[in-house]
Design a protein around this motif. Structure first.
Motif: not given
Length: 590
Positions: A157-159, A522-531
């Motif tokens: 949720l935070l990510a 695209d930034a989405r895969p990087f945010v998913v990796a962080v999560a």
């Protein structure tokens, strides 16, 4: 870099050190960090308070209430009874993981592990299985399930919330499910085929009437007819005869730090250490009395039971003495002994400040046991009863949770609103009591989220994220977005083991988005990796609360988590590097 950027670096480094040391509570560390950022003028007062109104903070609080409704309504009882029928150790491990992982996608992981921990310990005792073979896989399965949905863990949720502030579209409730399911299946297969050979083979951890968690410290008072009167402790050879070791002699208000040379008298109180069954054998043989029971019990003749319980992560009584917790007068409970892992306590029981993982031996009114099992501050290591739970309430709680997932998943209502409506519905239908919801919410996590979020703003405002990205890109070079994604995943995983999953998300989401832009992806895969990297903390017992719970209850060593967890993290990393670009392409078609 500017002085503000350097100051932010110092604040982050100090916070990381405090998070890792566990000497200061995580919510206090976050509040200290927030206060310093405001005092230095790095964030404004309005920005400092913005974290408490953030969607992620509100949603996590509401999800705590929903999880509490599922737990208190007895919805998990049928699964518990099913597990009780299993006799084969390997099948028990597999069944526990297959039950915990799907539930972890919707129910608070701590509540899940707290519910099933006493049950698993009881089944292990009956089947002569070392709990160490089952508890760690159970904790890991809870994390694997939690990462499968947006609402499964607070870090997801935070990510998502932080990513939206960076201009990204919201993550769907089930958007992470395909990747989470693949990793979950791979993780369960690993734990069954490889991890089981890395787990400790024999650790004795059973319930109070058969075995004990460890070496307890308790107080025993000499009665007038005790055969120890007139003897010196050294001559009594307590260690050789009973396996009980005197730590201190209390005579009135005097504390004698070298008790072995003291001559014993009636009324003396011995502070001793040993396994509980040996302490009891010694007490009966030497005609002693449990001093805490004598001093603090109410003196009536109501039936009382001996129970063992662990101070849970996030407990409201952490740092307080037992008498200050209110447990004693609410349940007519008498603290008889304390075990603290790796520490020999030398204070009177009434003077000991409780810590997470402390195992308490407590004498409780039999009529109060059902209420005591509902305490969020402790995990009672006995079978949970289904008193005051009805099938109707369980069905209502499950239906409300399903409705929240459906409504938020179909985007009929925003997730925070759907979760608040669900929590309200559970309260109105009696799935939990009026006060239960406030006691069930882990306010440390809520304060942590609200106070730590402005740190992400400070990283962006001071230009620190740009500097970090430039350093990272220097390491990645021209190897493309996949190499950059690997760097983000590994750095997040490392920070998570050091400081916990939520602070690492706050630090890494902004950096991940900037790295994505730097490699023109695209930034989405990087945010998913962080999560995913933040929500799967396997290498230490302190990276995730469920690890901490089983660390104490299972009698593990710190290195046991490293042996089993590090290969699992590397496997998850390798699979993520292969699957994330498939589910979330670096260059999606417009």
């Amino acid at each position: 870099m500017t002085w503000q950027a350097w100051a932010t670096v110092v604040v982050i480094a100090t916070a990381m050190a405090l998070f890792a040391s566990e000497k200061v509570r995580i919510d206090l560390v976050a509040l200290m960090t927030l206060a310093v950022l405001v005092i230095l003028g790095i964030v404004s007062p309005v920005e400092a308070l913005s974290g408490f109104s953030n969607e992620a903070t509100v949603t996590v609080a509401a999800m705590f209430a929903l999880s509490l409704g599922i737990e208190r309504s007895g919805a998990l009882e049928p699964l518990s009874r099913l597990l009780m029928k299993i006799r084969q150790p390997w099948l028990l491990t597999l069944a526990v993981m297959l039950v915990i992982a799907p539930l972890g996608a919707f129910i608070k992981n701590i509540a899940l592990v707290a519910t099933f921990l006493p049950l698993v310990l009881r089944v292990c005792q009956r089947t002569h299985t070392s709990p160490a073979r089952v508890l760690m896989p159970m904790a890991y399965a809870a994390q694997m399930g939690g990462v499968c949905t947006l609402i499964g863990t607070s870090s997801n949720l935070l990510a998502d919330s932080l990513a939206q502030k960076q201009g990204l579209l919201p993550i769907g409730v089930f958007e992470m499910t395909p990747l989470g399911a693949v990793l979950g299946v791979a993780g369960i297969v690993y734990l069954m085929l490889v991890g089981r050979w890395l787990l400790p083979a024999h650790i004795d951890t059973q319930l109070p009437e058969e075995l004990e968690i460890g070496k307890y410290v308790t107080e025993l008072e000499l009665t007038a007819d005790s055969p120890l009167i007139g003897k010196m402790i050294a001559d009594a050879q307590l260690g050789e005869k009973f396996g009980v070791y005197p730590l201190e002699l209390l005579r009135g208000e005097r504390r004698m730090w070298s008790p072995r040379s003291q001559q014993l008298a009636a009324g003396d109180v011995l502070l001793v250490r040993g396994d509980w069954d040996k302490i009891e054998e010694f007490r009966r043989g030497a005609k002693l009395r449990n001093a805490p029971e004598l001093h603090y019990a109410h003196g009536d003749e109501r039936p009382r039971v001996l129970t063992e319980m662990i101070v849970a992560p996030g407990s409201s009584i952490e740092g307080r003495r037992f008498l200050e917790s209110g447990i004693g007068w609410r349940y007519n409970a008498t603290l008889l002994a304390i075990h603290r892992r790796g520490v020999v306590l030398r204070d009177k029981l009434s003077d000991v400040s409780l810590a997470v993982g402390d195992v308490l031996m407590v004498l409780v009114d039999e009529d109060s046991m059902s209420k005591l099992r509902g305490e969020e501050a402790f995990i009672v290591l006995t079978e949970r009863e289904d008193a005051h739970r009805t099938p109707r309430k369980a069905l209502v709680a499950v239906a409300i949770m399903a409705a929240v997932v459906l409504i938020s998943g179909m985007h009929w209502l925003p997730i925070p609103i759907a979760a608040i409506c669900g929590a309200t519905a559970m309260a109105l239908t009696g799935c939990f009591g009026r006060k239960d919801v406030y006691e069930g919410i882990d306010w440390k996590i809520i304060i942590l989220l609200g106070a730590i979020l402005p740190l992400g703003l400070a990283i962006e405002k001071t230009g620190l994220s740009t500097t970090v990205v430039q350093l990272g890109m220097g390491l990645v070079g021209d190897h493309g977005p996949l190499a950059a994604l690997l760097m983000i995943y590994l750095l997040t995983a490392l920070l998570t083991e050091l400081m916990g999953h939520n602070p690492s998300v706050v630090l890494m989401v902004g950096i991940a988005v900037s790295v994505a832009h730097a490699v023109h992806a695209d930034a989405r895969p990087f945010v998913v990796a962080v999560a995913f990297a933040a929500a799967t903390s396997f290498a230490t017992p302190v990276g995730y609360p469920t690890n901490t719970m089983v660390y104490y209850a299972g009698g593990y060593r710190f290195t046991d988590f490293m042996k089993v967890g590090i290969p699992l993290i590397l496997m998850f990393c390798a699979l993520s590097m292969w699957l994330i670009p498939h589910f979330w392409p670096f260059h999606p078609l417009q």
